[in-house]
Design a protein around this motif. Structure first.
Motif, PDB file in Angstrom:
ATOM      1  N   PRO A  42      -3.474  -2.591   7.585  1.00  0.00           N
ATOM      2  CA  PRO A  42      -2.456  -2.039   8.570  1.00  0.00           C
ATOM      3  C   PRO A  42      -2.368  -0.756   8.324  1.00  0.00           C
ATOM      4  CG  PRO A  42      -1.468  -2.768   6.498  1.00  0.00           C
ATOM      5  CD  PRO A  42      -2.878  -3.224   6.283  1.00  0.00           C
ATOM      6  N   PRO A  43      -2.050   0.098   9.586  1.00  0.00           N
ATOM      7  CA  PRO A  43      -1.812   1.438   9.271  1.00  0.00           C
ATOM      8  C   PRO A  43      -0.765   1.820   8.574  1.00  0.00           C
ATOM      9  CG  PRO A  43      -0.782   0.627  11.172  1.00  0.00           C
ATOM     10  CD  PRO A  43      -1.560  -0.411  10.700  1.00  0.00           C
ATOM     11  N   VAL A  44      -1.261   2.866   7.393  1.00  0.00           N
ATOM     12  CA  VAL A  44       0.095   3.210   6.412  1.00  0.00           C
ATOM     13  C   VAL A  44       0.000   4.815   6.330  1.00  0.00           C
ATOM     14  CG1 VAL A  44      -0.492   1.247   5.058  1.00  0.00           C
ATOM     15  CG2 VAL A  44      -1.823   3.170   4.649  1.00  0.00           C
ATOM     16  N   PRO A  45       0.974   5.495   6.077  1.00  0.00           N
ATOM     17  CA  PRO A  45       1.235   6.884   6.046  1.00  0.00           C
ATOM     18  C   PRO A  45       0.206   7.497   5.208  1.00  0.00           C
ATOM     19  CG  PRO A  45       3.427   5.867   5.829  1.00  0.00           C
ATOM     20  CD  PRO A  45       2.326   4.748   5.788  1.00  0.00           C
ATOM     21  N   SER A 104      -2.947   7.656   5.474  1.00  0.00           N
ATOM     22  CA  SER A 104      -4.327   7.194   5.898  1.00  0.00           C
ATOM     23  C   SER A 104      -5.064   7.302   4.792  1.00  0.00           C
ATOM     24  CB  SER A 104      -4.674   7.810   7.274  1.00  0.00           C
ATOM     25  OG  SER A 104      -4.088   7.551   8.382  1.00  0.00           O
ATOM     26  N   PRO A 105      -5.138   6.670   3.560  1.00  0.00           N
ATOM     27  CA  PRO A 105      -6.206   6.999   2.509  1.00  0.00           C
ATOM     28  C   PRO A 105      -7.625   6.607   2.733  1.00  0.00           C
ATOM     29  CG  PRO A 105      -4.591   5.078   2.182  1.00  0.00           C
ATOM     30  CD  PRO A 105      -4.212   5.729   3.242  1.00  0.00           C
ATOM     31  N   SER A 106      -8.395   7.260   2.054  1.00  0.00           N
ATOM     32  CA  SER A 106      -9.886   6.907   2.632  1.00  0.00           C
ATOM     33  C   SER A 106     -10.091   5.613   2.053  1.00  0.00           C
ATOM     34  CB  SER A 106     -10.906   8.155   1.911  1.00  0.00           C
ATOM     35  OG  SER A 106     -10.595   8.002   0.525  1.00  0.00           O
ATOM     36  N   VAL A 107     -11.176   5.097   2.698  1.00  0.00           N
ATOM     37  CA  VAL A 107     -11.580   3.612   2.373  1.00  0.00           C
ATOM     38  C   VAL A 107     -12.936   3.545   1.679  1.00  0.00           C
ATOM     39  CG1 VAL A 107     -12.015   1.318   3.441  1.00  0.00           C
ATOM     40  CG2 VAL A 107     -10.015   2.743   4.055  1.00  0.00           C
ATOM     41  N   ILE A 121       0.793  -1.252   0.089  1.00  0.00           N
ATOM     42  CA  ILE A 121      -0.031  -0.104   0.030  1.00  0.00           C
ATOM     43  C   ILE A 121       1.009   1.262   0.029  1.00  0.00           C
ATOM     44  CG2 ILE A 121      -1.562   1.305   1.316  1.00  0.00           C
ATOM     45  CD1 ILE A 121      -2.661  -1.392   2.331  1.00  0.00           C
ATOM     46  N   GLU A 122       1.975   1.177   0.870  1.00  0.00           N
ATOM     47  CA  GLU A 122       2.669   2.635   0.822  1.00  0.00           C
ATOM     48  C   GLU A 122       3.380   2.704  -0.393  1.00  0.00           C
ATOM     49  OE1 GLU A 122       5.416   2.531   4.410  1.00  0.00           O
ATOM     50  OE2 GLU A 122       4.220   1.253   5.509  1.00  0.00           O
ATOM     51  N   LEU A 123       3.787   1.525  -0.993  1.00  0.00           N
ATOM     52  CA  LEU A 123       4.495   1.767  -2.416  1.00  0.00           C
ATOM     53  C   LEU A 123       3.682   2.542  -3.371  1.00  0.00           C
ATOM     54  CD1 LEU A 123       6.972   0.804  -4.053  1.00  0.00           C
ATOM     55  CD2 LEU A 123       5.586  -1.249  -4.802  1.00  0.00           C
ATOM     56  N   ILE A 124       2.603   2.625  -3.525  1.00  0.00           N
ATOM     57  CA  ILE A 124       1.803   3.024  -4.492  1.00  0.00           C
ATOM     58  C   ILE A 124       0.976   4.293  -3.874  1.00  0.00           C
ATOM     59  CG2 ILE A 124       1.362   1.092  -5.932  1.00  0.00           C
ATOM     60  CD1 ILE A 124      -1.621   1.837  -4.109  1.00  0.00           C
ATOM     61  N   ALA A 125       1.105   4.599  -2.767  1.00  0.00           N
ATOM     62  CA  ALA A 125       0.436   5.781  -2.300  1.00  0.00           C
ATOM     63  C   ALA A 125      -0.904   6.098  -2.854  1.00  0.00           C
ATOM     64  CB  ALA A 125       1.348   6.978  -2.611  1.00  0.00           C
ATOM     65  N   PRO A 126      -1.880   5.231  -2.370  1.00  0.00           N
ATOM     66  CA  PRO A 126      -3.138   5.061  -3.424  1.00  0.00           C
ATOM     67  C   PRO A 126      -4.133   6.529  -2.784  1.00  0.00           C
ATOM     68  CG  PRO A 126      -3.244   3.694  -1.560  1.00  0.00           C
ATOM     69  CD  PRO A 126      -1.920   4.315  -1.520  1.00  0.00           C
ATOM     70  N   ALA A 127      -4.852   7.074  -3.601  1.00  0.00           N
ATOM     71  CA  ALA A 127      -5.642   7.990  -3.412  1.00  0.00           C
ATOM     72  C   ALA A 127      -6.794   7.535  -2.798  1.00  0.00           C
ATOM     73  CB  ALA A 127      -6.109   8.678  -4.633  1.00  0.00           C
ATOM     74  N   LEU A 128      -7.152   6.335  -2.847  1.00  0.00           N
ATOM     75  CA  LEU A 128      -8.603   5.443  -2.241  1.00  0.00           C
ATOM     76  C   LEU A 128      -8.320   4.198  -2.261  1.00  0.00           C
ATOM     77  CD1 LEU A 128     -11.671   5.903  -1.505  1.00  0.00           C
ATOM     78  CD2 LEU A 128     -11.886   5.314  -4.320  1.00  0.00           C
ATOM     79  N   LEU A 129      -8.715   3.649  -1.132  1.00  0.00           N
ATOM     80  CA  LEU A 129      -8.688   1.882  -1.024  1.00  0.00           C
ATOM     81  C   LEU A 129     -10.085   1.555  -1.098  1.00  0.00           C
ATOM     82  CD1 LEU A 129      -6.287   1.544   2.095  1.00  0.00           C
ATOM     83  CD2 LEU A 129      -5.906   0.948  -0.560  1.00  0.00           C
ATOM     84  N   ILE A 130     -10.313   0.456  -2.124  1.00  0.00           N
ATOM     85  CA  ILE A 130     -11.759  -0.104  -2.056  1.00  0.00           C
ATOM     86  C   ILE A 130     -11.604  -1.441  -1.515  1.00  0.00           C
ATOM     87  CG2 ILE A 130     -13.471  -0.997  -3.752  1.00  0.00           C
ATOM     88  CD1 ILE A 130     -13.082   1.420  -5.445  1.00  0.00           C
TER      89      ILE A 130
END
Length: 511
Positions: A128-131, A133-136, A109-118
């Motif tokens: 897991p907690p990631v820098p 905190s992308p919205s879900v 998750i950290e690798l791709i720095a997502p704008a959103l997690l579905i």
């Protein structure tokens, strides 16, 4: 010819995008079934509507071309509609492996720095907690509510053929997964190559039972939806749904992998309904007992695919050879695919003579676009304008290719790639472990499994149970060693440079 007209002709002749090709296919095949899942049939008309609504949801949430979207879900219809909606917008879908341990998933998750997690609802707790905190967005009632609220016009397609379509994770030599970026161009060319090489018809069905975060299901599910076929979505290897699928549908390619073929064969023998039609079955013939290849092909009436490709290359470079139904193969030489170039090179990247072993390098339009945020790895892999696979082959006089060895000791277990270095680092976290080497062992079910040789120090060395528990906390289940061999430090065979000779340890495992 004017410059303006050249631009217009160039635009018309472009490869296009997965989103646009799916939309064109859906309009032509509106009443056909696009996805079948359990007792639910989704027509192309319904799927297109849901994809358009979801693209509006993503736009409303601020996603734009080039952004990454992390998708954490088991196999279900929403998986494909998320990918298609993102494809429409030029957003890259990073297909996250829900089987990974927490630190592995956090890295992806950290690798791709997502704008959103579905995320599938019951997997949210495993995030897991990631820098950042992308919205879900949970797949479930809230997801359906957001789709229902979208009415009127939908966002225009802005993707381009070289834009990233998906990121599929593949282990690197350091163990932690790397994100392979598959473009729209590569996915479209994989679909064209597969159908032309193996005779897949436009309306043939595909059974997506293997995880959709892997190339096999992902590539061919999207290819099917660009051509008008039905994707039969099954969440993992489930014998009864798979038997039902082969008795009721004409299937182009039926994916079979080590670890499930024996159970599938027994199921076919007991099943009351005959197989309707399967054009091609199987994959990774090297890892399957020859007698099982003969048995399953005879029962299905379909040849077995003697494959060699990868997440990075798709079907090529050498997935053209077929093993005839009922035949027990005595050699597994590969045949080079069309639509690609290959060469075998020595460590200096000079082509080797025929009959000599060399690393396989390939170039062609099915290739991925590189690893996400991995500049050094890309420079190494694509040196000289060729993608170097890290696998050693020998070309025979008839042009076929024999696999010699896996570079860097890759272990293939039931379709999963395992790199020993990752397991070794975990075991070395126990300070009582002084040396460890993980090697591959043949396994009748999974093809290969990891086995650990461990040397320990101290007055109270760790027990096998303690090391098993350590691996269970840090590694996905398929990566955990099946057996631990405790040996003295001096018993590790070494080269003159001091490196452990893994092949010598593997020989000790043979009866």
């Amino acid at each position: 010819m004017t410059t303006g007209l050249s631009r217009e002709i160039g635009a018309a002749c472009a490869v296009g995008t997965v989103g646009d090709l799916f939309e064109a296919c859906a309009e032509v095949n509106a009443e056909r079934v696009a996805i079948e899942y359990r007792d639910r049939c989704i027509s192309y008309r319904e799927l297109l509507d849901r994809v358009r609504r979801l693209s509006a949801v993503l736009t409303a949430r601020g996603l734009k071309r080039g952004d990454r979207l992390g998708l954490l879900s088991r196999n279900r219809p929403e998986y494909l509609e998320v990918e298609l909606a993102a494809a429409h917008l030029g957003v890259i879908t990073a297909c996250l492996n829900w089987r990974l341990a927490g630190r592995e998933l956090a890295h992806c998750i950290e690798l791709i720095a997502p704008a959103l997690l579905i995320v599938e609802a019951d997997l949210v707790s495993s995030l897991p907690p990631v820098p950042g905190s992308p919205s879900v967005l949970e797949i479930g009632p809230h997801y359906e509510s957001e789709l229902a609220q979208q009415v009127g016009s939908f966002p225009p397609s802005v993707a381009r053929s070289e834009d990233g379509l998906v990121i599929l994770y593949t282990s690197g030599t350091t163990g932690l997964p790397k994100g392979a970026v598959i473009s729209h161009r590569a996915m479209i060319m994989r679909a064209l190559t597969f159908s032309s090489e193996l005779g897949i018809a436009p309306h043939d069905a595909f059974v997506a039972w293997a995880p959709l975060f892997h190339m096999a299901s992902n590539d061919h599910a999207l290819a099917t939806l660009m051509r008008g076929g039905t994707v039969l979505v099954i969440d993992g290897f489930q014998l009864e749904p798979l038997l039902t699928a082969v008795s009721r549908h004409s299937i182009g390619w039926l994916l079979l992998i080590p670890g499930m073929i024996e159970a599938f064969v027994e199921g076919l023998k007991a099943h009351q309904e005959p197989v309707k039609k399967v054009r091609v079955c199987g994959a990774m013939a090297d890892l399957v007992p020859p007698h099982l290849i003969a048995e399953v092909t005879a029962l299905l009436g379909a040849p077995y695919l003697n494959s060699f490709g990868s997440t990075e290359t798709g079907l090529p470079p050498a997935t053209r050879a077929l093993i005839s139904p009922g035949v027990v193969p005595t050699r597994l030489s590969k045949q080079q695919n069309g639509f690609c170039e290959i060469k075998l090179v020595d460590p200096a990247d000079e082509e080797v003579a025929p009959g000599e072993p060399g690393e396989l390098a390939v170039r062609g339009s099915t290739l991925f676009s590189g690893y996400w945020q991995a500049h050094e790895a890309n420079a190494e892999a694509f040196r000289g304008g060729w993608y170097h696979m890290g696998d050693v082959f020998r070309r025979n006089a008839d042009g076929s290719l024999d696999f010699v060895d896996r570079a860097k000791y890759l272990i293939k277990s039931g379709g999963e790639n395992i790199y020993p270095a990752e397991i070794e680092r975990v075991l070395l976290r126990d300070k009582r472990v002084t040396e460890v080497a993980v090697v591959r062992a043949a396994d009748p079910r999974w093809g290969e499994v990891p086995v650990a040789f461990v040397a320990c120090g101290g007055d109270e060395p760790p027990t096998e149970a303690e090391l098993v528990d350590l691996c269970a906390r840090e590694l996905a289940g398929y990566k955990r060693p099946r057996i631990f061999h405790f040996i003295g430090l001096a018993e590790f065979p070494r080269s003159t440079s001091g490196k452990v000779q893994r092949q010598e340890l593997e020989r000790r495992l043979k009866p």
